[in-house]
Design a protein around this motif. Structure first.
Motif, PDB file in Angstrom:
ATOM      1  N   LYS A  75       2.490  -8.510   7.352  1.00  0.00           N
ATOM      2  CA  LYS A  75       2.492  -9.472   6.245  1.00  0.00           C
ATOM      3  C   LYS A  75       3.555 -10.551   6.469  1.00  0.00           C
ATOM      4  N   ARG A  76       4.743 -10.109   6.876  1.00  0.00           N
ATOM      5  CA  ARG A  76       5.878 -11.039   6.985  1.00  0.00           C
ATOM      6  C   ARG A  76       5.718 -12.021   8.142  1.00  0.00           C
ATOM      7  N   LEU A  77       5.321 -11.517   9.322  1.00  0.00           N
ATOM      8  CA  LEU A  77       5.233 -12.408  10.490  1.00  0.00           C
ATOM      9  C   LEU A  77       3.834 -12.981  10.698  1.00  0.00           C
ATOM     10  N   GLY A  78       2.810 -12.289  10.176  1.00  0.00           N
ATOM     11  CA  GLY A  78       1.444 -12.763  10.444  1.00  0.00           C
ATOM     12  C   GLY A  78       0.658 -13.167   9.217  1.00  0.00           C
ATOM     13  N   GLY A  79       1.211 -12.869   8.022  1.00  0.00           N
ATOM     14  CA  GLY A  79       0.452 -13.156   6.803  1.00  0.00           C
ATOM     15  C   GLY A  79      -0.822 -12.337   6.710  1.00  0.00           C
ATOM     16  N   ILE A  80      -0.805 -11.140   7.329  1.00  0.00           N
ATOM     17  CA  ILE A  80      -2.012 -10.320   7.400  1.00  0.00           C
ATOM     18  C   ILE A  80      -1.813  -9.027   6.599  1.00  0.00           C
ATOM     19  N   ASP A  81      -2.799  -8.682   5.790  1.00  0.00           N
ATOM     20  CA  ASP A  81      -2.761  -7.438   5.020  1.00  0.00           C
ATOM     21  C   ASP A  81      -3.510  -6.351   5.797  1.00  0.00           C
ATOM     22  N   ILE A  82      -2.784  -5.300   6.212  1.00  0.00           N
ATOM     23  CA  ILE A  82      -3.456  -4.202   6.919  1.00  0.00           C
ATOM     24  C   ILE A  82      -3.434  -2.919   6.082  1.00  0.00           C
ATOM     25  N   GLY A  83      -3.125  -3.059   4.782  1.00  0.00           N
ATOM     26  CA  GLY A  83      -2.990  -1.886   3.916  1.00  0.00           C
ATOM     27  C   GLY A  83      -4.257  -1.070   3.754  1.00  0.00           C
ATOM     28  N   HIS A  84      -5.416  -1.695   4.018  1.00  0.00           N
ATOM     29  CA  HIS A  84      -6.690  -0.977   3.859  1.00  0.00           C
ATOM     30  C   HIS A  84      -7.114  -0.260   5.138  1.00  0.00           C
ATOM     31  N   PHE A  85      -6.412  -0.470   6.259  1.00  0.00           N
ATOM     32  CA  PHE A  85      -6.752   0.231   7.507  1.00  0.00           C
ATOM     33  C   PHE A  85      -6.544   1.735   7.292  1.00  0.00           C
ATOM     34  N   ARG A  86      -7.346   2.552   7.955  1.00  0.00           N
ATOM     35  CA  ARG A  86      -7.172   4.006   7.911  1.00  0.00           C
ATOM     36  C   ARG A  86      -7.220   4.551   9.330  1.00  0.00           C
ATOM     37  N   ALA A  87      -6.275   5.429   9.635  1.00  0.00           N
ATOM     38  CA  ALA A  87      -6.165   5.948  11.005  1.00  0.00           C
ATOM     39  C   ALA A  87      -7.335   6.865  11.339  1.00  0.00           C
ATOM     40  N   ARG A  88      -7.747   6.803  12.589  1.00  0.00           N
ATOM     41  CA  ARG A  88      -8.751   7.730  13.107  1.00  0.00           C
ATOM     42  C   ARG A  88      -8.356   8.131  14.521  1.00  0.00           C
ATOM     43  N   GLN A  89      -8.976   9.192  14.998  1.00  0.00           N
ATOM     44  CA  GLN A  89      -8.687   9.662  16.359  1.00  0.00           C
ATOM     45  C   GLN A  89      -9.751   9.113  17.309  1.00  0.00           C
ATOM     46  N   VAL A  90      -9.320   8.762  18.513  1.00  0.00           N
ATOM     47  CA  VAL A  90     -10.273   8.261  19.506  1.00  0.00           C
ATOM     48  C   VAL A  90     -11.262   9.376  19.874  1.00  0.00           C
ATOM     49  N   THR A  91     -12.511   9.007  20.156  1.00  0.00           N
ATOM     50  CA  THR A  91     -13.552   9.991  20.509  1.00  0.00           C
ATOM     51  C   THR A  91     -14.174   9.622  21.860  1.00  0.00           C
ATOM     52  N   ARG A  92     -14.871  10.587  22.460  1.00  0.00           N
ATOM     53  CA  ARG A  92     -15.577  10.312  23.718  1.00  0.00           C
ATOM     54  C   ARG A  92     -16.613   9.215  23.525  1.00  0.00           C
TER      55      ARG A  92
END
Ligand code: 4NP
Length: 157
Positions: free
Chosen positions: A63-80
């Protein structure tokens, strides 16, 4: 002949709550600025943070350096499956790269590299894990992934 399908890129770190969400957000923002169609996602090699929002410090720096909101991102694990769904899988550091190399299916189509391989002069260098670091470490990550995003757009799209 160049495909009309947008290039797809998966950013991968360990937890998917600090570096790779920032790399995802930076590349999407850079592509938008340049009018380049691209599909971007991120994932972690570990499973500890599945379903979690990005680390508060990562949210704050975006938010501070890019003006971008990433609060809605949700972590996931990489898959094959990711090795068939993405054109490029970009690891943040060597440990992520090794993990991905080992899980990669023999006929997986994604090209695997390190994020900073796409930033001239920084090939082979890692984006250091800021999890146990300071706010400055998060600032440094944001700057690195933003610079790398420009290189990715030049080289991979
Ligand atoms: P990331 O940072 O890989 O950039 O998302 C980390 C987040 C969490 C942990 C390690 C690194 N952890 O050990 O929980």
């Amino acid at each position: 002949m160049k495909s009309t399908r947008p290039v797809s890129v998966l950013m991968v770190c360990l937890g998917n709550i600090c570096r790779s969400p920032l790399a995802e957000a930076a590349l999407r923002a850079a592509a938008k600025r340049k009018g380049v169609a691209i599909k971007v996602d991120s994932a972690g090699t570990g499973d500890w943070h599945i379903g979690h929002a990005p680390d508060r410090r990562a949210q704050a720096v975006a938010k501070r350096l890019g003006g971008i909101d990433i609060g809605h991102f949700r972590a996931r694990q990489v898959t094959r499956d990711d090795f068939y769904r993405f054109d490029h899988i970009l690891a943040m550091d060597e440990a992520n790269f090794r993990h991905l190399s080992l899980m990669r299916p023999a006929d997986g189509t994604a090209k695997l590299s390190m994020l900073l391989d796409h930033l001239p002069g920084h090939e082979g260098t890692p984006v250091p894990d800021p999890y146990h670091g300071s706010v400055e470490a998060f600032d440094a990550v944001f700057r690195q992934v933003t610079e790398a995003a420009e290189g990715i757009l030049r080289r991979l799209t």
